[in-house]
Design a protein around this motif. Structure first.
Motif, PDB file in Angstrom:
ATOM      1  N   PHE A 146       0.711  -1.189  -0.052  1.00 52.17           N
ATOM      2  CA  PHE A 146      -0.021  -0.138  -0.075  1.00 52.17           C
ATOM      3  C   PHE A 146       0.831   1.261   0.026  1.00 52.17           C
ATOM      4  O   PHE A 146       1.835   1.225   0.702  1.00 52.17           O
ATOM      5  N   ARG A 147       0.665   2.356  -0.648  1.00 54.39           N
ATOM      6  CA  ARG A 147       1.028   3.552  -0.957  1.00 54.39           C
ATOM      7  C   ARG A 147       0.073   4.812  -0.393  1.00 54.39           C
ATOM      8  O   ARG A 147      -0.954   4.615  -1.146  1.00 54.39           O
ATOM      9  N   PHE A 148       0.311   5.614   0.408  1.00 56.88           N
ATOM     10  CA  PHE A 148      -0.398   6.683   0.498  1.00 56.88           C
ATOM     11  C   PHE A 148       0.547   7.974   0.243  1.00 56.88           C
ATOM     12  O   PHE A 148       1.865   8.027   0.654  1.00 56.88           O
ATOM     13  N   ARG A 149       0.126   8.926  -0.580  1.00 53.34           N
ATOM     14  CA  ARG A 149       0.732   9.966  -1.256  1.00 53.34           C
ATOM     15  C   ARG A 149       0.110  11.384  -0.517  1.00 53.34           C
ATOM     16  O   ARG A 149      -1.086  11.445  -0.352  1.00 53.34           O
ATOM     17  N   ILE A 196       9.168   8.431   2.011  1.00 50.52           N
ATOM     18  CA  ILE A 196      10.039   8.738   1.328  1.00 50.52           C
ATOM     19  C   ILE A 196       9.478  10.323   0.971  1.00 50.52           C
ATOM     20  O   ILE A 196       8.245  10.421   0.727  1.00 50.52           O
ATOM     21  N   ILE A 197      10.499  11.277   1.038  1.00 53.64           N
ATOM     22  CA  ILE A 197      10.022  12.631   1.032  1.00 53.64           C
ATOM     23  C   ILE A 197      10.651  13.263  -0.163  1.00 53.64           C
ATOM     24  O   ILE A 197      12.115  13.203   0.013  1.00 53.64           O
ATOM     25  N   THR A 198      10.041  13.792  -1.190  1.00 50.73           N
ATOM     26  CA  THR A 198      10.631  14.358  -2.117  1.00 50.73           C
ATOM     27  C   THR A 198      10.192  15.911  -2.450  1.00 50.73           C
ATOM     28  O   THR A 198       8.946  16.171  -2.339  1.00 50.73           O
ATOM     29  N   SER A 238       8.539  21.742  -4.732  1.00 50.26           N
ATOM     30  CA  SER A 238       8.852  23.135  -5.074  1.00 50.26           C
ATOM     31  C   SER A 238       9.816  23.484  -3.847  1.00 50.26           C
ATOM     32  O   SER A 238      10.194  22.504  -3.048  1.00 50.26           O
ATOM     33  N   SER A 239      10.198  24.791  -3.579  1.00 49.53           N
ATOM     34  CA  SER A 239      10.773  25.230  -2.687  1.00 49.53           C
ATOM     35  C   SER A 239      10.165  25.109  -1.252  1.00 49.53           C
ATOM     36  O   SER A 239      10.747  25.141  -0.272  1.00 49.53           O
ATOM     37  N   HIS A 240       8.917  25.213  -1.340  1.00 44.28           N
ATOM     38  CA  HIS A 240       8.056  25.126  -0.236  1.00 44.28           C
ATOM     39  C   HIS A 240       6.977  23.963  -0.173  1.00 44.28           C
ATOM     40  O   HIS A 240       5.937  24.047   0.501  1.00 44.28           O
ATOM     41  N   THR A 241       7.176  23.035  -0.952  1.00 48.43           N
ATOM     42  CA  THR A 241       5.877  22.104  -1.096  1.00 48.43           C
ATOM     43  C   THR A 241       6.779  20.782  -1.258  1.00 48.43           C
ATOM     44  O   THR A 241       7.860  20.431  -1.995  1.00 48.43           O
ATOM     45  N   CYS A 242       6.402  19.500  -0.561  1.00 45.73           N
ATOM     46  CA  CYS A 242       7.064  18.465  -0.792  1.00 45.73           C
ATOM     47  C   CYS A 242       5.875  17.091  -0.955  1.00 45.73           C
ATOM     48  O   CYS A 242       4.976  17.274  -0.483  1.00 45.73           O
ATOM     49  N   GLU A 243       6.256  16.134  -1.389  1.00 39.75           N
ATOM     50  CA  GLU A 243       5.386  14.992  -1.193  1.00 39.75           C
ATOM     51  C   GLU A 243       5.961  13.859  -0.361  1.00 39.75           C
ATOM     52  O   GLU A 243       7.341  13.636  -0.504  1.00 39.75           O
TER      53      GLU A 243
END
Length: 134
Positions: free
Chosen positions: A7-10, A100-102, A105-110
């Motif tokens: 399972f993956r939650f984004r 996993i954190i990617t 933008s400069s102020h947003t991550c997944e």
């Protein structure tokens, strides 16, 4: 034959990668990550992702009213990118959790929270086990 599930939650978060990753390193991270409606008890949250070999333990429902204790150990850590914990004892044949954190933008991550596990229980059990993760 073992049954395998993944399972993956984004989530997109309006914070920098560094802010979000550091949030995961603060004390009692596990308690802060669990939704209040989940029937999961934290037995030990002393482990931290940046302390490889440190451990955490939870107790939660697995199938119907049955509960299971799972102990996990942090085995992988890359600052501001990812961490992983593997089950050392518990209900599953194999269980791993990875964050996993990617940057987006400069102020947003997944943030991707990924659960992968296998078990040797009858196939009908897979339906109930997988349902508990959704």
């Amino acid at each position: 034959m073992p049954s395998k599930s993944k399972f993956r939650f984004r989530s997109l978060i309006n914070r920098s990668v560094e802010d979000v990753f550091n949030w995961h390193l603060r004390p009692r991270m596990l308690e802060r990550c669990l939704p209040p409606w989940e029937d999961i008890r934290v037995l030990s949250s002393a482990g931290r992702p940046d302390h490889l070999g440190s451990k955490i333990a939870i107790d939660g429902k697995t199938i119907g009213p049955f509960r299971s204790k799972i102990e996990m150990q942090y085995t992988h850590y890359v600052a501001n990118e990812s961490f992983k914990a593997l089950q050392t004892t518990g209900f599953f044949s194999n269980y791993e959790y990875e964050t996993i954190i990617t940057p987006q933008s400069s102020h947003t991550c997944e943030v991707i929270d990924q659960f992968e596990f296998t078990h040797d229980y009858p196939k009908i059990a897979s339906f109930f086990i997988n349902r508990s993760f959704r």
